[in-house]
Design an enzyme around this catalytic site. Structure first.
Site, PDB file in Angstrom:
ATOM      1  N   HIS A 193       0.760  -1.210  -0.055  1.00  0.00           N
ATOM      2  CA  HIS A 193       0.171   0.213   0.078  1.00  0.00           C
ATOM      3  C   HIS A 193       0.847   1.302  -0.045  1.00  0.00           C
ATOM      4  CE1 HIS A 193      -2.628  -3.176   1.286  1.00  0.00           C
ATOM      5  NE2 HIS A 193      -2.280  -3.242   2.306  1.00  0.00           N
ATOM      6  N   HIS A 244      -6.117 -10.799  13.435  1.00  0.00           N
ATOM      7  CA  HIS A 244      -6.199  -9.506  12.589  1.00  0.00           C
ATOM      8  C   HIS A 244      -6.642  -9.930  11.171  1.00  0.00           C
ATOM      9  CE1 HIS A 244      -5.283  -5.827  10.524  1.00  0.00           C
ATOM     10  NE2 HIS A 244      -4.083  -6.199   9.952  1.00  0.00           N
ATOM     11  N   GLU A 256      -6.988  -8.509   8.243  1.00  0.00           N
ATOM     12  CA  GLU A 256      -6.509  -7.879   6.832  1.00  0.00           C
ATOM     13  C   GLU A 256      -6.004  -9.224   6.310  1.00  0.00           C
ATOM     14  OE1 GLU A 256      -3.557  -4.784   7.080  1.00  0.00           O
ATOM     15  OE2 GLU A 256      -3.865  -4.277   4.967  1.00  0.00           O
ATOM     16  N   ASP A 304      -3.701 -10.284   4.314  1.00  0.00           N
ATOM     17  CA  ASP A 304      -2.363 -10.913   4.265  1.00  0.00           C
ATOM     18  C   ASP A 304      -2.158 -11.921   5.182  1.00  0.00           C
ATOM     19  OD1 ASP A 304      -2.552  -8.539   6.031  1.00  0.00           O
ATOM     20  OD2 ASP A 304      -0.132  -8.453   6.133  1.00  0.00           O
ATOM     21  N   HIS A 346      -3.329  -2.298  13.934  1.00  0.00           N
ATOM     22  CA  HIS A 346      -3.563  -0.957  13.295  1.00  0.00           C
ATOM     23  C   HIS A 346      -5.023  -1.013  12.519  1.00  0.00           C
ATOM     24  CE1 HIS A 346      -2.550  -2.095   8.816  1.00  0.00           C
ATOM     25  NE2 HIS A 346      -2.465  -3.177   9.487  1.00  0.00           N
ATOM     26  N   ASP A 384       0.137  -7.682  13.742  1.00  0.00           N
ATOM     27  CA  ASP A 384       1.150  -6.692  13.036  1.00  0.00           C
ATOM     28  C   ASP A 384       2.126  -5.913  13.935  1.00  0.00           C
ATOM     29  OD1 ASP A 384       0.266  -7.125  10.463  1.00  0.00           O
ATOM     30  OD2 ASP A 384      -0.967  -5.489  10.289  1.00  0.00           O
ATOM     31  N   TYR A 431       9.016  -0.001   9.642  1.00  0.00           N
ATOM     32  CA  TYR A 431       7.605  -0.620   9.568  1.00  0.00           C
ATOM     33  C   TYR A 431       6.858   0.181  10.422  1.00  0.00           C
ATOM     34  CZ  TYR A 431       4.223  -4.383  10.532  1.00  0.00           C
ATOM     35  OH  TYR A 431       3.271  -5.243  10.782  1.00  0.00           O
ATOM     36  N   HIS A 486       4.620 -10.586  10.939  1.00  0.00           N
ATOM     37  CA  HIS A 486       5.649 -10.535   9.827  1.00  0.00           C
ATOM     38  C   HIS A 486       6.820 -10.496  10.376  1.00  0.00           C
ATOM     39  CE1 HIS A 486       2.393  -9.237   7.161  1.00  0.00           C
ATOM     40  NE2 HIS A 486       2.163  -8.179   7.776  1.00  0.00           N
TER      41      HIS A 486
HETATM   42 FE1  FEO Z   1      -2.403  -5.138   8.804  1.00  0.00          FE
HETATM   43 FE2  FEO Z   1      -0.100  -7.571   8.126  1.00  0.00          FE
HETATM   44  O1  FEO Z   1      -1.622  -6.666   7.917  1.00  0.00           O
END
Ligand code: FEO
Length: 399
Positions: free
Chosen positions: A27, A81, A83, A85, A147, A166, A194, A227
């Site tokens: 993004h 989470h 999202e 990913d 987030h 995250d 990050y 991550h």
């Molecule tokens: Fe907010 Fe790694 O996704």
């Protein structure tokens, strides 16, 4: 032959995620070192999977799971989470595994349904609720807007493992699974980049969360983010870094960001930087023709000054300056003193536009923006130098 193996974290906890060596953009955030999508398997009485992976990596995750246990034995899936990913493969994983239950925060339970074709009830868990896995237990902690609105942490009580989704992560693809196996300089850079590019707008919430965790006297033997590498030694280091970055206390540092057409704005940027340095600041001079927006935000961590220069093109900022300013505005850096400058050929709106955006960003104005028609003369360059020195002095008085 199954070539994707799970990696052991503790006796009963395994990493079963996927490595995305090639991703270079999240993004707008440039991820030069790729990323990982971490998922964790807890081999408790109730075998539990924490998070899944981005959809194209489902087979890699399933293979890692199958390297230690039959995936059909997974009884619980926890989505920290929603999202994609971390949830993109959830519908297929649920179909393949048929777990007894899938858990998420209350917002997560709704969001997962909105994002994904899930024909499965999601069980919403409350902040502070504890889920028994038989011989282990997970306690959930809502971390709204860290987030996403759905975000939560899960804490494996008996092993003191924090699954932090995250938070405390980084985009860094590697076969080393633990931070203590990686180059500390890379970890420091990627963790800060990050934070700057993802977590910065929620700095106030980070400070609140750290306060809450401290008050609860929770110990983290391991921090397992979604991550990058897992923190298993000195977990306090990354938490202290978050506390420092989130505080956004200015240091003796300035960032000068500019773009140029025929080097006039560049001359002004260079002289202004000399003034900032003469005033005692360490300066990062960044041409948007050469650097990526992600690197500018990284450099702004701990900066006290943001000076922005652009020529005027067709009555406006140069496009790459509009890009960086919109990106920065969204990330909400705080406690900055700023100024605008730039050359122009006939109308010269760019400096005013920069000033308006800096005001919206709550950047404190150091002085009137410096505009020059065509090429800066010695007088204009002297003004740039003095403006740099003045800004440095103002930052100095705040240190
Ligand atoms: Fe907010 Fe790694 O996704």
């Amino acid at each position: 032959m199954n070539t994707f193996k799970a990696v052991q974290v503790t006796e009963d906890v395994w990493w079963v995620g996927a490595i995305d060596w090639n991703i270079r953009d999240f993004h707008g955030y440039q991820t030069r070192r790729g990323s990982t999508y971490n998922a964790y398997l807890i081999l408790a009485d109730k075998i539990t999977l924490i998070d899944t992976v981005k959809a194209p990596f489902r087979e890699e995750m399933m293979a890692r799971i199958a390297s230690i246990v039959d995936p059909g034995k997974i009884q619980y899936i926890v989505s920290n989470h929603s999202e994609m990913d971390h949830s993109g493969s959830l519908p297929e994983v649920v179909a393949a595994v048929n777990p007894q239950k899938v858990f998420a925060s209350a917002v997560g339970a709704k969001t997962l349904k909105e994002l994904l074709p899930l024909d499965r009830e999601i069980t919403a868990v409350k902040d502070g609720e504890t889920l028994s896995l038989g011989n282990r237990s997970l306690t959930f902690m809502e971390t709204r807007m860290l987030h996403w609105p759905d975000s939560m942490f899960s804490y494996l009580n008996e092993e003191q493992i924090l699954y932090s989704q995250d938070a405390f992560g980084m985009h860094f693809a590697s076969l080393e699974r633990f931070a203590d196996e990686c180059d500390p300089a890379i970890l420091a850079f990627e963790a800060a980049t990050y934070f700057a590019n993802i977590i910065l707008p929620y700095s106030a919430l980070v400070l609140k969360l750290i306060g809450r965790v401290t008050a609860a006297k929770l110990s983290f033997r391991i921090i397992a983010p979604d991550h990058g590498p897992i923190w298993r030694q000195e977990t306090g280091g990354i938490i202290s870094s978050y506390a420092k970055w989130a505080a956004q206390k200015p240091e003796a540092k300035a960032v000068v960001v500019y773009a140029t057409m025929w080097h006039s704005t560049e001359k002004m940027a260079r002289v202004l930087s000399e003034g900032l340095a003469a005033g005692g600041l360490s300066v990062k001079l960044m041409s948007m023709d050469e650097v990526h927006r992600s690197d500018v935000v990284y450099e702004l961590l701990g900066a006290g000054v943001l000076a922005v220069g652009s020529p005027t093109l067709n009555n406006h900022l140069l496009p790459n300056m509009a890009d960086i300013l919109m990106y920065l505005k969204g990330l909400k850096p705080r406690n900055l003193i700023g100024a605008a400058f730039g050359s122009y050929g006939w109308s010269g709106e760019a400096v005013k536009e920069i000033e308006e955006i800096l005001a919206e960003m709550k950047v404190e104005k150091a002085g009137e923006g410096i505009r020059v028609k065509n090429v800066p003369d010695a007088g204009i360059l002297a003004r740039c130098y003095e403006l740099g020195k003045e800004m440095a002095e103002r930052v100095g008085s705040r240190l």
